[in-house]
Design a protein around this motif. Structure first.
Motif, short mmCIF file in Angstrom:
data_model
loop_
_atom_site.label_atom_id
_atom_site.label_comp_id
_atom_site.label_asym_id
_atom_site.label_seq_id
_atom_site.Cartn_x
_atom_site.Cartn_y
_atom_site.Cartn_z
N GLY A 1 0.79 -1.20 0.15
CA GLY A 1 -0.09 0.01 -0.04
C GLY A 1 1.00 1.11 0.01
O GLY A 1 0.18 2.33 0.15
N GLU A 2 2.27 1.07 -0.02
CA GLU A 2 3.16 2.10 -0.19
C GLU A 2 3.01 3.06 -1.33
O GLU A 2 3.39 4.22 -1.31
CB GLU A 2 4.63 1.67 0.18
CG GLU A 2 5.35 1.14 -0.90
CD GLU A 2 4.97 -0.23 -1.40
OE1 GLU A 2 3.66 -0.66 -0.90
OE2 GLU A 2 5.14 -0.73 -2.24
N GLY B 1 0.51 3.81 -3.39
CA GLY B 1 -0.36 4.73 -3.24
C GLY B 1 -0.23 6.01 -2.52
O GLY B 1 -0.32 7.09 -2.77
N ARG C 1 -4.63 3.21 -6.10
CA ARG C 1 -3.82 1.85 -5.79
C ARG C 1 -3.50 1.30 -6.97
O ARG C 1 -4.46 1.09 -7.96
CB ARG C 1 -4.94 0.97 -5.13
CG ARG C 1 -5.32 1.54 -3.70
CD ARG C 1 -4.20 1.38 -2.49
NE ARG C 1 -4.50 1.50 -1.49
CZ ARG C 1 -3.73 1.95 -0.39
NH1 ARG C 1 -2.23 2.08 -0.65
NH2 ARG C 1 -4.08 1.95 1.00
N SER C 2 -2.31 0.61 -7.12
CA SER C 2 -1.96 0.20 -8.62
C SER C 2 -2.24 -1.34 -8.55
O SER C 2 -2.29 -1.92 -9.62
CB SER C 2 -0.45 0.15 -8.44
OG SER C 2 0.15 -0.54 -7.24
N ARG D 1 8.76 -3.27 -7.68
CA ARG D 1 7.29 -3.63 -7.82
C ARG D 1 6.34 -2.98 -9.02
O ARG D 1 5.64 -3.82 -9.70
CB ARG D 1 6.64 -3.27 -6.60
CG ARG D 1 6.88 -4.27 -5.29
CD ARG D 1 6.19 -3.56 -3.99
NE ARG D 1 6.33 -4.66 -3.02
CZ ARG D 1 5.71 -4.42 -1.79
NH1 ARG D 1 4.70 -3.72 -1.66
NH2 ARG D 1 5.81 -5.55 -0.98
N GLU E 1 7.54 -4.95 -11.93
CA GLU E 1 6.76 -6.39 -12.08
C GLU E 1 5.27 -6.20 -12.42
O GLU E 1 4.71 -6.98 -13.40
CB GLU E 1 6.79 -6.94 -10.59
CG GLU E 1 7.96 -7.75 -10.35
CD GLU E 1 8.14 -8.08 -8.61
OE1 GLU E 1 9.19 -8.59 -8.36
OE2 GLU E 1 7.02 -7.56 -8.13
P1 CMP Z 1 -0.60 0.53 -3.89
O1 CMP Z 1 -0.70 0.69 -5.08
O2 CMP Z 1 -0.95 1.61 -2.98
O3 CMP Z 1 -1.73 -0.79 -3.68
C1 CMP Z 1 -1.73 -1.96 -4.03
C2 CMP Z 1 -0.19 -2.54 -3.56
O4 CMP Z 1 0.20 -3.78 -3.97
C3 CMP Z 1 0.73 -1.38 -3.93
O5 CMP Z 1 0.53 -0.34 -3.52
C4 CMP Z 1 1.96 -2.27 -3.61
O6 CMP Z 1 2.28 -2.31 -2.20
C5 CMP Z 1 1.43 -3.73 -3.69
N1 CMP Z 1 2.18 -4.29 -5.12
C6 CMP Z 1 1.91 -3.86 -6.23
N2 CMP Z 1 2.81 -4.69 -7.13
C7 CMP Z 1 3.33 -5.40 -6.16
C8 CMP Z 1 4.44 -6.43 -6.51
N3 CMP Z 1 4.86 -6.57 -7.71
N4 CMP Z 1 4.90 -7.21 -5.42
C9 CMP Z 1 4.50 -7.08 -4.37
N5 CMP Z 1 3.65 -6.03 -3.90
C10 CMP Z 1 3.15 -5.25 -4.89
#
Ligand code: CMP
Length: 513
Positions: free
Chosen positions: A424-425, A427, A434-435, A475, A478
């Motif tokens: 959640g970091e 966003g 949120r991604s 992330r 990925e």
């Molecule tokens: P956020 O975009 O705030 O909300 C969705 C969360 O999923 C994102 O933050 C990350 O913390 C987590 N997330 C997104 N992609 C990955 C990844 N490839 N591996 C682990 N965690 C992820």
């Protein structure tokens, strides 16, 4: 004319009566060897035939030495002799057809159908003989129609039962050995007869059900499904109080039920446990399993209860009894402090497992712990949803969670998070929606931190922003790899190139410089 000619005359058969008699006896003996279960019927058939044959000998004697062929003594003796002999022959032929020929071509006629065909043959024989004796059949048919109507009217119920029995046997909707429930009775079908069906209950009782009742009402055939083994689902209820999470209770019980097979419990579908209700002081659970020997409901239920009891004990849980408890708690200051202290210790211990905060001083860690909020999630629940606004940073403390991203109308797994993971970091640090969607894979416990507290930490410890930007870039790469189908190398390049850019953005967003 010799006496034997008179016998042949009385028999009215083209092969002589001696040939027929010898042939029938030989056929009877042969059939008795081929179909030993029909011996009684063959024997009775032969007896009838021989009685008829004896009668013909008497009729011939009446012809030769008595009042002659026109006397009623001769006619009556001859009629009944032929009738007896005919019944005997029909029986032997019946055995040949229903016990030897039809089974040989894999056709099994129902007992009732067999009886009906034989009865029809007897009637045809009786009428044919009467016709040949010169009896006026029209009169008989007319009177018999009236008699049949009267009998039919008075025997409505009996006929209903017989028709019911006939339908049951022909359609094979119920077979011997099936377990059925009719009204309040449940038992195994022992016998289906013309008028009634008999079931044997688990209490060692026998219930006799008129066939018409089976045809009129609903009959539940237990555990029967097309092309499936016979098994029926049973429910075993138990209560556990609210101190224990439903997910933990069901998991402990399911594990114990599936570990080693229990006699008469089907492996497929496997037994499972569900939480069915919340009551005043406890939750109600049910184990559902499929019983394979339908006679053994109570013993198998008992076996399952024993397993449940042991599983709960091992997991440090105990059965709850329906009770009304009144709690008197004195809300004094020391109790409040004690509770807060315990809570703080739990959070500090959890923070110890999060690598990101390893560099924090004890003081900083205590401040951070004070701001954490516990958030439990049940298996399958979404913790964050892709596209929604970010309010919290999450720390996974117990359980696992999967990260899924929307691709081509569906979603695809990107990563699995285990205890100690931060999420959640993205966003929170970039201000973007949120991604990805993060879903609890098991029952999970998270601690979450609001944006203000998080900003405070970043301002005090900019190196945390740096370390986060690394994992954030990785992330994000990925996610892009899944969305755009990047190669491993392209993914690494994107992560490396994105890192500095992200860090700059984060610093600007939080005004860290
Ligand atoms: P956020 O975009 O705030 O909300 C969705 C969360 O999923 C994102 O933050 C990350 O913390 C987590 N997330 C997104 N992609 C990955 C990844 N490839 N591996 C682990 N965690 C992820």
């Amino acid at each position: 004319m010799s006496y034997w000619n008179h016998v042949q005359d009385a028999a009215g058969m083209s092969p002589g009566p001696a040939v027929v008699t010898l042939g029938l006896i030989a056929a009877g003996l042969l059939l008795a060897i081929i179909a030993p279960t029909a011996r009684r019927r063959i024997f009775v058939g032969l007896l009838f035939y021989l009685a008829g044959f004896g009668g013909l000998l008497i009729a011939a004697a009446v012809h030769r030495w008595g009042p002659g062929v026109d006397s009623s003594a001769y006619r009556v003796t001859r009629y009944f002799s032929l009738l007896f002999a005919g019944v005997g022959i029909i029986n032997v032929i019946g055995v040949l057809i229903f016990r030897v020929l039809l089974p040989a071509v894999r056709l099994e006629a129902a007992a009732i159908l067999r009886d009906l065909v034989l009865a029809a043959a007897y009637v045809v024989l009786a009428f044919t003989l009467m016709g040949r004796m010169g009896v006026n059949l029209t009169g008989i048919v007319a009177t018999s129609a009236v008699v049949t109507a009267v009998i039919g009217f008075s025997l409505q119920d009996t006929l209903g039962n017989i028709m019911g029995g006939l339908a049951l046997q022909m359609e094979r909707s119920i077979s011997i050995g099936d377990w059925i429930r009719v009204g309040e009775h449940e038992g195994m079908v022992r016998e289906i007869r013309w008028r009634q069906t008999t079931i044997e209950t688990r209490n060692w009782d026998t219930v006799i059900i008129p066939n018409s009742a089976l045809m009129k009402g609903n009959v539940l055939v237990l555990g029967r499904r097309q092309n499936q083994p016979r098994q029926t689902r049973l429910w075993v209820y138990f209560n556990v109080d609210f101190r224990h999470a439903p997910g933990a209770v069901t998991a402990a019980v399911e594990e114990a039920l599936r570990a080693e097979p229990i006699a008469n419990v089907a492996a497929d579908p496997a037994p499972h446990c569900i939480c069915t209700e919340f009551r005043d002081s406890y939750a109600v659970y049910a184990v559902r399993y499929w019983l394979t020997n339908l006679a053994l409901t109570d013993p198998t239920n008992s076996e399952v209860r024993t397993r449940i009891y042991a599983a709960l004990k091992r997991a440090g849980m105990s059965l709850s009894i329906p009770a009304q408890s009144v709690f008197f708690t004195s809300e004094d200051q020391s109790r409040k402090e004690r509770k807060e202290q315990q809570d703080q210790e739990r959070k500090l211990a959890a923070l110890g497992g999060v690598e990101l905060f390893a560099a924090l001083t004890d003081e900083e860690r205590r401040t951070l712990a004070g701001r954490l909020v516990a958030a439990p999630f049940a298996r399958g629940e979404a913790i964050t949803r892709q596209g929604s606004f970010a309010h919290w940073l999450y720390m996974l403390i117990k359980g696992t969670a999967e990260v899924r991203v929307a691709v081509d109308g569906g979603t695809q797994r990107v990563a699995t998070l285990s205890p100690g993971a931060i999420f959640g970091e993205m966003g929170l640090m970039t201000g973007e929606p949120r991604s990805a969607t993060v879903i609890a894979e098991t029952d999970a416990l998270c601690y979450r931190l609001d944006k203000e507290s998080f900003t405070d930490i970043l301002k005090r410890r900019p190196e945390i922003a740096e370390s986060l930007s690394q994992s954030l870039a990785r992330r994000r790469a990925e996610l892009d790899a899944v969305r755009e189908g990047l190669t491993e190398q392209a993914k690494r390049q994107r992560a490396a190139s994105g890192e500095q850019d992200l860090l700059r953005k984060i610093k600007a967003f939080f005004t860290l410089d």
